[in-house]
Scaffold this active site. Structure first.
Site, PDB file in Angstrom:
ATOM      1  CG  ASP A  83      44.926   2.486 -31.508  1.00 22.15           C
ATOM      2  OD1 ASP A  83      45.206   2.386 -30.304  1.00 22.15           O
ATOM      3  OD2 ASP A  83      45.104   1.570 -32.333  1.00 22.15           O
ATOM      4  CG  ASN A 127      41.465   7.005 -40.090  1.00 25.13           C
ATOM      5  OD1 ASN A 127      41.532   6.177 -40.980  1.00 25.13           O
ATOM      6  ND2 ASN A 127      41.367   6.666 -38.798  1.00 25.13           N
ATOM      7  CD  GLU A 128      38.611   3.859 -38.165  1.00 27.92           C
ATOM      8  OE1 GLU A 128      38.610   3.998 -36.935  1.00 27.92           O
ATOM      9  OE2 GLU A 128      38.826   2.765 -38.719  1.00 27.92           O
ATOM     10  CG  ASN A 138      40.326   2.257 -41.950  1.00 24.66           C
ATOM     11  OD1 ASN A 138      40.967   2.251 -42.993  1.00 24.66           O
ATOM     12  ND2 ASN A 138      40.402   3.254 -41.070  1.00 24.66           N
ATOM     13  CE1 TYR A 182      42.659  -3.458 -38.282  1.00 28.63           C
ATOM     14  CE2 TYR A 182      41.015  -1.745 -38.555  1.00 28.63           C
ATOM     15  CZ  TYR A 182      42.338  -2.136 -38.487  1.00 28.63           C
ATOM     16  OH  TYR A 182      43.341  -1.213 -38.647  1.00 28.63           O
ATOM     17  CE1 TYR A 198      40.308  -3.961 -32.170  1.00 28.35           C
ATOM     18  CE2 TYR A 198      40.555  -3.155 -34.398  1.00 28.35           C
ATOM     19  CZ  TYR A 198      40.986  -3.202 -33.091  1.00 28.35           C
ATOM     20  OH  TYR A 198      42.090  -2.493 -32.701  1.00 28.35           O
ATOM     21  CD  GLU A 223      43.308   1.974 -40.284  1.00 28.07           C
ATOM     22  OE1 GLU A 223      42.841   1.284 -39.349  1.00 28.07           O
ATOM     23  OE2 GLU A 223      43.480   3.204 -40.219  1.00 28.07           O
ATOM     24  CD1 TRP A 282      46.378  -0.621 -37.638  1.00 29.83           C
ATOM     25  CD2 TRP A 282      46.615   1.037 -39.115  1.00 29.83           C
ATOM     26  NE1 TRP A 282      46.595   0.519 -36.930  1.00 29.83           N
ATOM     27  CE2 TRP A 282      46.758   1.553 -37.807  1.00 29.83           C
ATOM     28  CE3 TRP A 282      46.749   1.911 -40.205  1.00 29.83           C
ATOM     29  CZ2 TRP A 282      47.017   2.912 -37.557  1.00 29.83           C
ATOM     30  CZ3 TRP A 282      46.999   3.245 -39.950  1.00 29.83           C
ATOM     31  CH2 TRP A 282      47.130   3.722 -38.640  1.00 29.83           C
ATOM     32  CE  LYS A 304      44.641  -4.266 -35.031  1.00 31.75           C
ATOM     33  NZ  LYS A 304      44.602  -3.370 -33.856  1.00 31.75           N
TER      34      LYS A 304
END
Ligand code: GCB
Length: 578
Positions: free
Chosen positions: A162, A399-400, A450, A452, A456, A488, A533, A552
Site C-alpha cells: 500500500d 510486515n504482514e 496491525n 483495524y 476495515y 498499526e 498508522w 490515515k
C-alpha cells in the site's frame, strides 16, 4: 560498509545534483552514453518529477548519467564510488566499463574505482536502474493482479502493498578516498555499562598493510592501541562516568580509529559515532537502560510531494520536529530501511526506531528459494548498516506476511536465526496481521500486530471496535504469552472533513477512534506500545479504496496536523510509566 566521511586521511565529495535521464526503450547501448530524454534530480524518485504519466509509472529500465572530474592530488589514493540506494536494482558503468550491480533497493553499495577512473579527462558515469518487482524480489510485485496476490491485488502499478513503488537514485551518490596502503573496512560497536562505567567493544575489519590500531573516545580518557592480525582487530574500552544515550539525553560519543604501519605512520583515520545504552525485553516490558519504556509514535513512510522517496533533509527535519511536537518517542521505518541520514538524525535527537526490512506483504502463495535469498540478503545488509546506531532498538524482519501458512515457519525461523547470529543486543520482531492464526510468533521477542477495528472491520462503530480490540488483545496474550506491540491502527481521514456525530473519513471519527482504542490498549499491562498508522498521508498505487493516496495520516502529506494530533500531543506529554 562504513558511512563515508572526510577525515585527515579520507576525502569525500557528493555527485548529487542534476543528471541526464532516459527510459530504456530502444536496443541502443546506453552504458557508453545516451541521448537524454529529460534532466533528473539526484537524489529523488523520478516518478513525480515529470508531467507525463508514462514516466510516472515506468518501472523497467531507466538510465542516469553524468560526468565528473577528479583533481590530480587524488592520483595516488584509493577511490570509491558509493550509492546510498537505487531501487530496486542497479548496474553501474564507469567510462563504459561495468563496475557491478546491486539488488534489493534501500541499502547502500559501493565500488572500488581506483583502476578505471581517469585523471586526464572527465569520467562518464552511467547507471541503469530497474524497479521490476516479482515473486523473487523483496518486496514482491507484478503478481499479475490475481486474487491470491493479497489485499492490494488489482491496483496500478501492480504491487501487493500500500505505497507507491517509487524508484530511481533516491539517496546520495558520493566518491570518497582512502590511502591505498590500508583502510578500515567495517566497524561493529557494542556497548553496555556497569554502574557509572560504560563498556565499549569494537570489532573491526581492515584491508592492507596496517599493523596497529589506535582508538580513542573523544573527550574521555578511554583509549587503546591493539595489534591488527589477519585483517581484523578487536578492542574493549571503558568510559568512566559514562553519560548514557537516552530519549531525553541522546548523548553520543565519538571513537577515533587510527590505523598505523609498523613505523607508526598514520594510514587511515575514521570516527565512529556511538551511544552507550542497553535495550531488552524482560517479562512484559521493553527496557531501555534498565527502565521500562512505552513506545508511542507511528508507522511512517519516506514520502513527499515531487521527490517521492528521495532524501530531503528539510522534510526529515520537519518530520522529526513534528514527532517532538506531538511528544512521540518512536517510529517504525515501515516498510523498508530509511536513509542513513534519517537514522543519524534519530541518533542525534533521541528518537527510538524499529528498523524494518523491505519485506512487506510476503505472500507464501508465491515464495520460492530466491525470495528467501533476497530477504536474507537485504536483512543482513540492513543490520550491517544500522547496527552502530543507538536509536535502532529493535529489528523488524517483515510486515504482514501470510504467516498463517505452514511454509512460513521454516522461512521465518531462518530470518530470526540470521538476526540473532549478527546481533544479540536488540530484540527482534515480525509485524503480523494474522492474529490468532499467526504461526511464527514463537521466533520473536515481541508480538507486533496491525489491527483495524473501526475501519476495515466494524466500520463506523467505535464502541464495538473497542470491545473487539479488548477481546482480541486478551486472546492473543493468552495464546502467545508475549508482550504485544500495536504497530498499526487508525482511520483514513480527509483533512477538513467534519461530522457530528462522528463518521468515517471525518477528523472527528479519526480522533474518537484513535483515542478510544488507545484507552483499551492501556488497560492491558502486556501492551508495550501504540504506533498509529500513519504519521502522514502518503501516495499509494491507484485503486478504488484510495483517494489520492492513503489518508490515515495524523498529519497531512504537507505536514500539517489533523484534529487528532492535538489530542495525542496532550496524551503523550505524560509518559505511561513513571
Ligand atoms: C496495513 C499495512 C499498511 C497499509 C495499512 C492500510 O496493514 O501494513 O502498509 O498502508 O494497512 O492503511 O491499509
Amino acid at each position: 560498509m562504513l558511512y563515508p566521511q572526510r577525515t585527515r586521511t579520507r576525502d569525500l565529495f557528493e555527485l548529487n545534483g542534476v543528471w541526464n535521464f532516459a527510459r530504456e526503450n530502444t536496443d541502443a547501448t546506453y552504458a557508453t552514453g545516451f541521448t537524454a530524454e529529460k534532466q533528473v534530480a539526484v537524489p529523488s524518485s523520478y516518478n513525480d518529477l515529470f508531467t507525463d504519466e508514462a514516466f510516472r509509472n515506468w518501472h523497467v529500465g531507466v538510465w542516469y548519467s553524468r560526468e565528473f572530474t577528479l583533481p590530480r592530488m587524488l592520483r595516488n589514493e584509493r577511490i570509491v564510488l558509493r550509492f546510498g540506494s537505487v531501487s530496486y536494482r542497479a548496474e553501474v558503468y564507469l567510462n563504459g566499463q561495468l563496475l557491478g550491480g546491486h539488488e534489493t533497493g534501500y541499502t547502500p553499495f559501493e565500488f572500488d574505482i581506483t583502476d578505471c577512473v581517469k585523471f586526464d579527462k572527465p569520467n562518464l558515469l552511467c547507471v541503469r536502474g530497474d524497479n521490476t518487482l516479482s515473486n523473487e524480489t523483496v518486496p514482491m510485485g507484478n503478481l499479475q493482479n490475481s486474487p491470491e496476490a493479497g489485499q492490494f491485488a488489482g491496483q496500478y502499478p501492480d504491487t501487493p502493498f500500500d505505497f507507491f513503488p517509487y524508484a530511481g537514485i533516491q539517496r546520495p551518490v558520493a566518491i570518497y578516498t582512502t590511502a591505498k596502503e590500508a583502510w578500515l573496512d567495517t566497524v561493529h560497536v557494542e556497548t553496555t555499562y556497569t554502574g557509572s562505567v560504560g563498556q565499549l567493544t569494537l570489532q573491526c575489519k581492515v584491508n592492507g598493510a596496517a599493523t596497529q590500531a589506535r582508538i580513542s573516545v573523544l573527550n574521555t580518557d578511554a583509549e587503546a592501541t591493539v595489534e591488527i592480525s589477519d585483517g581484523a582487530f578487536a578492542a574493549a574500552l571503558e568510559i568512566p562516568d559514562v553519560v548514557l544515550w537516552d530519549v531525553h539525553q541522546p548523548n553520543l560519543y565519538h571513537a577515533k580509529i587510527q590505523l598505523l604501519d609498523a613505523a607508526g605512520n598514520l594510514l587511515d583515520e575514521y570516527t565512529q559515532r556511538f551511544g552507550v545504552r542497553t535495550v531488552k525485553v524482560e517479562g512484559n516490558r521493553l527496557l531501555l537502560n534498565g527502565k521500562p519504556v512505552y513506545l508511542q509514535g507511528f508507522g511512517r513512510h519516506e514520502d513527499f510531494h515531487i521527490i517521492g522517496k528521495g532524501l530531503n533533509h528539510s522534510v526529515n527535519i520537519r518530520d522529526h520536529e513534528l514527532l517532538k511536537w506531538i511528544n512521540a518517542n518512536s517510529y517504525r521505518t515501515s516498510h523498508y530501511p530509511y536513509s542513513e541520514e534519517m537514522i543519524q538524525l534519530a541518533d542525534e535527537q533521541g528518537i527510538l526506531l524499529i528498523s524494518e526490512a523491505p519485506a512487506v506483504s510476503i505472500n507464501f502463495e508465491y515464495v520460492n528459494e530466491q525470495t528467501l535469498k533476497a530477504h536474507l540478503k537485504v536483512l543482513g545488509e540492513l543490520i550491517e548498516r544500522d547496527r552502530n546506531s543507538p536509536s535502532v532498538i529493535m529489528w523488524s524482519v517483515a510486515n504482514e506476511a501470510t504467516s498463517d501458512r505452514e511454509v512460513a515457519v521454516p522461512y521465518f525461523k531462518q530470518l530470526a536465526d540470521l538476526v540473532r547470529s549478527m546481533d544479540t543486543t536488540r530484540p527482534v520482531t515480525m509485524v503480523t496481521c494474522k492474529g490468532m492464526d499467526d504461526l511464527v510468533t514463537e521466533f520473536f521477542d515481541v508480538m507486533s500486530i496491525n489491527v483495524y477495528p473501526g475501519w476495515y472491520n466494524i466500520p463506523g462503530q467505535v464502541a464495538e471496535a473497542k470491545e473487539n480490540l479488548r477481546h482480541d488483545l486478551k486472546s492473543l496474550y493468552e495464546k502467545f504469552q508475549k508482550p504485544i506491540f500495536i504497530t498499526e491502527f487508525g482511520a483514513d481521514t480527509i483533512a477538513g472533513l467534519h461530522s457530528l456525530p462522528a463518521e468515517q473519513w471525518s477528523e472527528e471519527y479519526q480522533t474518537e477512534l484513535i483515542m478510544e482504542l488507545i484507552g483499551v490498549m492501556r488497560e492491558m499491562d502486556f501492551v508495550i506500545g501504540e504506533h498509529i498508522w500513519n504519521f502522514a498521508d502518503f501516495r499509494t498505487a491507484q485503486n478504488f479504496v484510495r483517494v489520492g493516496g492513503n489518508k490515515k495520516g495524523v498529519f497531512t502529506r504537507e505536514r500539517q496536523p489533523k484534529m487528532v494530533a492535538h489530542f495525542l500531543k496532550i496524551l503523550w506529554a505524560k509518559p505511561r510509566y513513571e
